[in-house]
Design a protein around this motif. Structure first.
Motif, PDB file in Angstrom:
ATOM      1  N   GLY A 107       0.686  -1.122   0.113  1.00 32.02           N
ATOM      2  CA  GLY A 107      -0.105  -0.006   0.044  1.00 32.02           C
ATOM      3  C   GLY A 107       0.885   1.336   0.137  1.00 32.02           C
ATOM      4  N   ARG A 108       2.151   1.314   0.952  1.00 36.54           N
ATOM      5  CA  ARG A 108       2.843   2.421   0.783  1.00 36.54           C
ATOM      6  C   ARG A 108       3.488   2.637  -0.593  1.00 36.54           C
ATOM      7  N   THR A 109       3.880   1.635  -1.352  1.00 33.55           N
ATOM      8  CA  THR A 109       4.655   1.698  -2.351  1.00 33.55           C
ATOM      9  C   THR A 109       3.366   2.092  -3.622  1.00 33.55           C
ATOM     10  N   ILE A 110       2.162   1.848  -3.511  1.00 34.39           N
ATOM     11  CA  ILE A 110       1.279   2.193  -4.627  1.00 34.39           C
ATOM     12  C   ILE A 110       1.170   3.664  -4.081  1.00 34.39           C
ATOM     13  N   SER A 111       1.075   4.013  -2.838  1.00 36.72           N
ATOM     14  CA  SER A 111       1.075   5.664  -2.726  1.00 36.72           C
ATOM     15  C   SER A 111       2.226   6.438  -3.088  1.00 36.72           C
ATOM     16  N   ASP A 112       3.362   5.882  -3.009  1.00 35.83           N
ATOM     17  CA  ASP A 112       4.445   6.589  -3.499  1.00 35.83           C
ATOM     18  C   ASP A 112       4.795   6.587  -5.083  1.00 35.83           C
ATOM     19  N   ALA A 113       4.016   5.692  -5.687  1.00 33.30           N
ATOM     20  CA  ALA A 113       3.930   5.772  -7.040  1.00 33.30           C
ATOM     21  C   ALA A 113       3.012   6.629  -7.768  1.00 33.30           C
ATOM     22  N   ILE A 114       1.972   6.978  -7.025  1.00 38.93           N
ATOM     23  CA  ILE A 114       1.044   7.721  -7.534  1.00 38.93           C
ATOM     24  C   ILE A 114       1.571   9.152  -8.437  1.00 38.93           C
ATOM     25  N   ASP A 115       2.634   9.655  -7.733  1.00 39.08           N
ATOM     26  CA  ASP A 115       3.326  10.903  -8.305  1.00 39.08           C
ATOM     27  C   ASP A 115       4.010  10.640  -9.845  1.00 39.08           C
ATOM     28  N   TRP A 116       4.224   9.350  -9.882  1.00 39.26           N
ATOM     29  CA  TRP A 116       5.057   9.185 -10.980  1.00 39.26           C
ATOM     30  C   TRP A 116       4.313   8.219 -12.115  1.00 39.26           C
ATOM     31  N   VAL A 117       2.744   7.877 -11.920  1.00 36.77           N
ATOM     32  CA  VAL A 117       2.166   7.149 -12.808  1.00 36.77           C
ATOM     33  C   VAL A 117       2.323   7.605 -14.056  1.00 36.77           C
ATOM     34  N   GLN A 118       2.176   8.894 -14.604  1.00 39.99           N
ATOM     35  CA  GLN A 118       2.079   9.239 -15.796  1.00 39.99           C
ATOM     36  C   GLN A 118       3.618   9.082 -16.373  1.00 39.99           C
ATOM     37  N   VAL A 119       4.753   9.324 -15.790  1.00 36.71           N
ATOM     38  CA  VAL A 119       5.807   8.962 -16.142  1.00 36.71           C
ATOM     39  C   VAL A 119       6.243   7.397 -16.554  1.00 36.71           C
TER      40      VAL A 119
END
Length: 296
Positions: free
Chosen positions: A249-261
């Motif tokens: 869950g924490r990794t998904i949260s951190d990934a949100i800012d980079w999902v478009q990249v």
């Protein structure tokens, strides 16, 4: 007198393709727990090791698909360069521990409350049923978020999550167990036990609980995905495990800012949650079918 048929016939269960698929998925993730330190020793990739040399100046991993390579098969995390394979495998420790432990807490409380309400009836039934209704309607997510704000840093947040998720997750199984106990209480073998002078506790442990085991096992298996999802949700919102702890869950949260990249950072932890949820659900469905077939 004949007992209620609530045993699980394992040959029947294993002949069910749905149950087999769920069993394989669950075993795979359970094996991931001891495999995580082995993979770290073999590859040298630790979920806490920052590899900023693998990042471009804009903090994005160099290369395609999140910087996948032989050394980093799933790529690395943006901004930190941590190995995603290490994060996902070590994240299984947190997610499975919290999911299984909180389910155990919920099942233990739910079985005790449900059996007591169904067997003793009367004022006990009314009191325990009202308590169950209150807990069932309590805003769990709001409470968890508020609790996170007052937890001291030195407290193990994983254990707090186990307690919170477990203490708010028992009403459903309590209702199921109560209904089953009310039905069993009218059976001849239970009446015979009481007529022979057996105490309430003895009747419960010798007559009621053995006939509830299959139902409890099915409900337990089907409850685990919800508990894992609850941990992932709280960690995603930033009120779950400690930020330094590998968690899906924490990794998904951190990934949100980079999902478009690059969506790779979101794909693998999300896939892990999806598969473990699918595995326990398929296994639970297979167990339920096996119990229904035995009762039929």
């Amino acid at each position: 007198m004949e007992r209620v048929a609530t045993r699980i016939k394992w040959p029947r269960l294993m002949s069910n393709s749905t149950a087999r698929a769920g069993f394989v998925i669950v075993v795979f993730f359970l094996c991931m727990v001891p495999a995580a330190p082995i993979l770290t020793a073999l590859t040298g990739n630790d979920p806490h090791s920052f590899n900023t040399d693998l990042l471009r100046p804009d903090a994005v991993p160099a290369g395609t698909f999140g910087g996948m390579s032989f050394q980093h098969p799933l790529g690395v995390e943006p901004k930190t360069g941590r190995d995603l394979l290490a994060i996902v495998t070590w994240g299984s420790h947190v997610s499975l521990f919290i999911g299984l432990a909180s389910t155990a807490v919920s099942v233990l409380i739910g079985v005790v409350v449900g059996v007591a309400a169904g067997f003793f009836g009367g004022v006990w039934d009314r009191l325990l049923s009202r308590i169950t209704d209150i807990v069932f309607g309590f805003p769990f997510l709001i409470f968890a978020i508020a609790l996170a704000a007052v937890i001291p840093p030195e407290v193990n947040r994983s254990l707090v999550l186990v307690a919170v998720i477990g203490l708010f997750g028992w009403p459903s199984i309590a209702r199921v167990v109560r209904a089953e106990t009310l039905s069993l209480r009218t059976r001849g073998f239970v009446r015979a036990s009481i007529a022979q002078g057996a105490s309430g506790i003895r009747t419960i442990t010798r007559e009621i609980l053995p006939n509830l085991l299959a139902t409890i096992l099915v409900f337990t298996t089907l409850s685990i995905p919800g508990k894992i999802g609850a941990e992932a949700t709280l960690s995603f919102l930033g009120v779950g495990v400690d930020p330094s702890t590998p968690s899906w869950g924490r990794t998904i949260s951190d990934a949100i800012d980079w999902v478009q990249v690059d969506p790779a950072y979101l794909l693998f932890p999300g896939l892990a949650i999806f598969l473990i949820t699918l595995g326990f659900t398929l296994l639970g469905d297979g167990l339920r079918d096996a119990v229904a077939g035995e009762k039929a």
